[in-house]
Design an enzyme around this catalytic site. Structure first.
Site, PDB file in Angstrom:
ATOM      1  N   GLY A  86      47.689  49.327  57.232  1.00 31.64           N
ATOM      2  CA  GLY A  86      46.716  48.372  56.704  1.00 31.64           C
ATOM      3  C   GLY A  86      45.934  48.962  55.555  1.00 31.64           C
ATOM      4  O   GLY A  86      46.042  50.143  55.239  1.00 31.64           O
ATOM      5  N   ARG A  89      41.595  51.616  52.389  1.00 30.54           N
ATOM      6  CA  ARG A  89      40.568  51.851  51.358  1.00 30.54           C
ATOM      7  C   ARG A  89      40.653  50.817  50.247  1.00 30.54           C
ATOM      8  O   ARG A  89      40.159  51.043  49.147  1.00 30.54           O
ATOM      9  CB  ARG A  89      40.731  53.243  50.772  1.00 30.54           C
ATOM     10  CG  ARG A  89      42.125  53.511  50.250  1.00 30.54           C
ATOM     11  CD  ARG A  89      42.115  54.773  49.467  1.00 30.54           C
ATOM     12  NE  ARG A  89      43.479  55.212  49.170  1.00 30.54           N
ATOM     13  CZ  ARG A  89      43.759  56.147  48.295  1.00 30.54           C
ATOM     14  NH1 ARG A  89      42.783  56.730  47.634  1.00 30.54           N
ATOM     15  NH2 ARG A  89      44.982  56.503  48.077  1.00 30.54           N
ATOM     16  N   ARG A 179      53.859  43.506  51.663  1.00 33.20           N
ATOM     17  CA  ARG A 179      54.796  44.623  51.766  1.00 33.20           C
ATOM     18  C   ARG A 179      55.754  44.370  52.921  1.00 33.20           C
ATOM     19  O   ARG A 179      55.456  43.560  53.811  1.00 33.20           O
ATOM     20  CB  ARG A 179      54.008  45.913  52.066  1.00 33.20           C
ATOM     21  CG  ARG A 179      52.879  46.167  51.086  1.00 33.20           C
ATOM     22  CD  ARG A 179      51.704  46.870  51.785  1.00 33.20           C
ATOM     23  NE  ARG A 179      50.512  46.905  50.930  1.00 33.20           N
ATOM     24  CZ  ARG A 179      50.172  47.938  50.169  1.00 33.20           C
ATOM     25  NH1 ARG A 179      50.912  49.015  50.174  1.00 33.20           N
ATOM     26  NH2 ARG A 179      49.102  47.876  49.416  1.00 33.20           N
ATOM     27  N   ASP A 244      55.789  50.515  53.755  1.00 29.96           N
ATOM     28  CA  ASP A 244      54.485  49.924  53.415  1.00 29.96           C
ATOM     29  C   ASP A 244      54.218  50.004  51.919  1.00 29.96           C
ATOM     30  O   ASP A 244      53.229  49.451  51.440  1.00 29.96           O
ATOM     31  CB  ASP A 244      53.352  50.605  54.201  1.00 29.96           C
ATOM     32  CG  ASP A 244      53.346  52.113  54.033  1.00 29.96           C
ATOM     33  OD1 ASP A 244      54.392  52.739  54.307  1.00 29.96           O
ATOM     34  OD2 ASP A 244      52.316  52.664  53.608  1.00 29.96           O
TER      35      ASP A 244
END
Ligand code: AMP
Ligand code: MG
Length: 470
Positions: A86, A89, A179, A244
């Site tokens: 996930g 940042r 993604r 990812d």
């Protein structure tokens, strides 16, 4: 100046389980370091007020109608499944319809901690932010699909990376940030409802003609196949092709440990953490196929007849090496002046690459010199090059305008590692001139405007390793 962004948020309209809503964490003293006015203009941002832009693109001021959130995804990292990654940042502010009618994500990277930060601080330092800014814009100028950089803002706060470093926030613009990992998270949880919703969303956004998950798979494999061939044609090594970091849109994403090669070698690796060479230059096509197989595996979890779907998906995956090879051949043939490759051309290209690898020739400068007709000096085994050159000339006799094709297929300049390091060192010391100079030369990569930036590193300038931008 009033900065207005006309948000039209579709991802935020998906249910709660796909993300966590939260605002960026404010920073102490935002200062605009770089701003991509032409890109901003396509999104409806006119004029320039540095202080106002710094407020918004640091995350200190959330624009009206933004729907800030961190997206949930998972991913295979170096071949191993990590169930929850996930945006650790990054905060998606929302989407804007650009002047051409395309939906574009606006995301702040380095915008503070999120529920997906795990141990991280949610921040980025200036080095990787400017690196991504320069490389992603260079890729765009090279004509290769990529996320874009709209702004870089210094936060006025230090962050800790073995030592104290200046913090920064990058504003990234993309066709989307979806993604492969977005699909994997729900497939592995067995949440077929969420998987179906996400698939419908991705089809609507990225493959509107697709009639179902397998069509989506086909569309994504096709665009990723042409993408990896495009990377290789400019000597680009992504460095961290985890699932990812593999987009549904077909854009290049995640410029962490990436690098452009100087001297050519199929096995070149720069990333300090890629000790096995999984993501080596020449291994990128294989890894892409592996990533697409993970995508296929995730997608078929939602099908009623999984056995039939798996058989069909397998065909799509098995077609990939052929697709990649055809895209690769088209790109590399153009680099040696051949518009429509035919039998024998693959061998001609491979012979040149073998010579380059044996002689340690510079990838970019050798191909560029070929377009200018003076490549001989790039090789140490001149006799071998002369042999190749004779066969090349014979082949080019059948081509209409090989010189023009070569010049538009072989950039004069790429963002070389040693120049990037130099640029970052200067920026940390407060000098943005090398950044501006690089950006200016890289904006027209097929025209030589700043020859000093085109040369290979001297032995003492060589950058042997790159690091993830964490
Ligand atoms: P990357 O290596 O950039 O693809 O990142 C892998 C994962 O680590 C993603 O979930 C990122 O959001 C997360 N991550 C990277 N750097 C940080 C950081 N400084 N703070 C929090 N999460 C991070
Ligand atoms: Mg990433």
């Amino acid at each position: 100046m009033e900065i207005s962004l006309d948000f039209d948020n579709s991802f935020a309209a998906l249910p709660d389980g796909f993300y966590t809503r939260l605002a960026p964490t404010p920073v102490k003293a935002p200062r605009l370091l770089a701003f991509n006015a032409p890109l901003a203009k396509t999104l409806g941002i006119e004029g320039r007020d540095d202080a106002a832009l710094a407020q918004i693109f640091s995350g200190n001021e959330v624009p009206d109608d933004a729907a800030p959130l961190a997206q949930l995804y998972a991913g295979h990292q170096f071949g191993n499944y990590t169930p929850q990654l996930g945006d650790g940042r990054a905060i998606l502010l929302g989407e804007v319809i650009d002047r051409s009618g395309a939906r574009r994500d606006i995301q702040l990277k380095g915008a503070g901690r999120t529920p997906y930060s795990r141990g991280g601080d949610g921040r980025a330092w200036l080095g990787p932010v400017l690196r991504e800014y320069v490389v992603s814009e260079a890729m765009h100028a090279l004509g290769i699909p990529t996320t874009r950089a709209m702004a870089a803002v210094a936060t006025g706060e230090d962050i800790w990376r073995e030592t104290a470093l200046p913090g920064a926030v990058l504003t990234r613009v993309a066709d989307s940030h979806l993604r492969v990992g977005h699909f994997e998270v729900f497939a592995h949880r067995g949440d077929t409802d969420a998987l179906r919703q996400l698939t419908d969303y991705a089809i609507a956004r990225h493959a509107p003609d697709a009639s179902g998950p397998l069509d989506l798979l086909r569309a994504v494999t096709e665009r990723q196949a042409t993408l990896v061939a495009a990377w290789m044609s400019v000597g680009f090594i992504h460095g961290v092709m985890n699932t990812d970091n593999c987009t549904i849109s077909g854009e290049t994403i995640d410029y962490g440990p990436c690098a452009f090669m100087d001297d050519f070698h199929m096995g070149r690796v720069f990333s300090s953490i890629d000790s096995q060479g999984r993501y080596a230059f020449g291994n990128q096509p294989n890894i892409l196929v592996w990533n697409m197989a993970q995508f296929a595996t995730a997608l078929i979890q939602q099908m009623d007849d999984r056995e039939a779907a798996a058989a069909e998906a397998t065909k799509i995956i098995h077609a990939m090496p052929g697709l990649i090879e055809a895209a690769w051949l088209k790109r590399f043939a153009a680099k040696i002046g051949i518009a429509a490759p035919r039998d024998g051309d693959y061998d001609l290209i491979q012979r040149l690459l073998d010579l380059m690898q044996r002689d340690g020739a510079d990838f970019t400068n050798s191909f560029r010199a070929l377009s200018e007709g003076d490549a001989e000096a790039q090789f140490t085994d001149r006799a071998a090059f002369a042999d190749w050159s004779r066969d090349h000339r014979t082949r080019l006799a059948d081509e209409d305008a090989p010189e023009a094709l070569m010049r538009q297929s072989n950039p004069a300049i790429i963002p070389r590692n040693h120049r990037m390091e130099e640029m970052i060192t200067a920026a940390v010391a407060g000098d943005m001139a090398p950044f501006e100079r690089l950006m200016s030369a890289l904006a027209t990569p097929y025209t030589s405007t700043d020859p000093a930036l085109e040369t290979q590193p001297t032995p003492s300038e060589v950058v042997a390793a790159t690091f993830c931008g964490t």
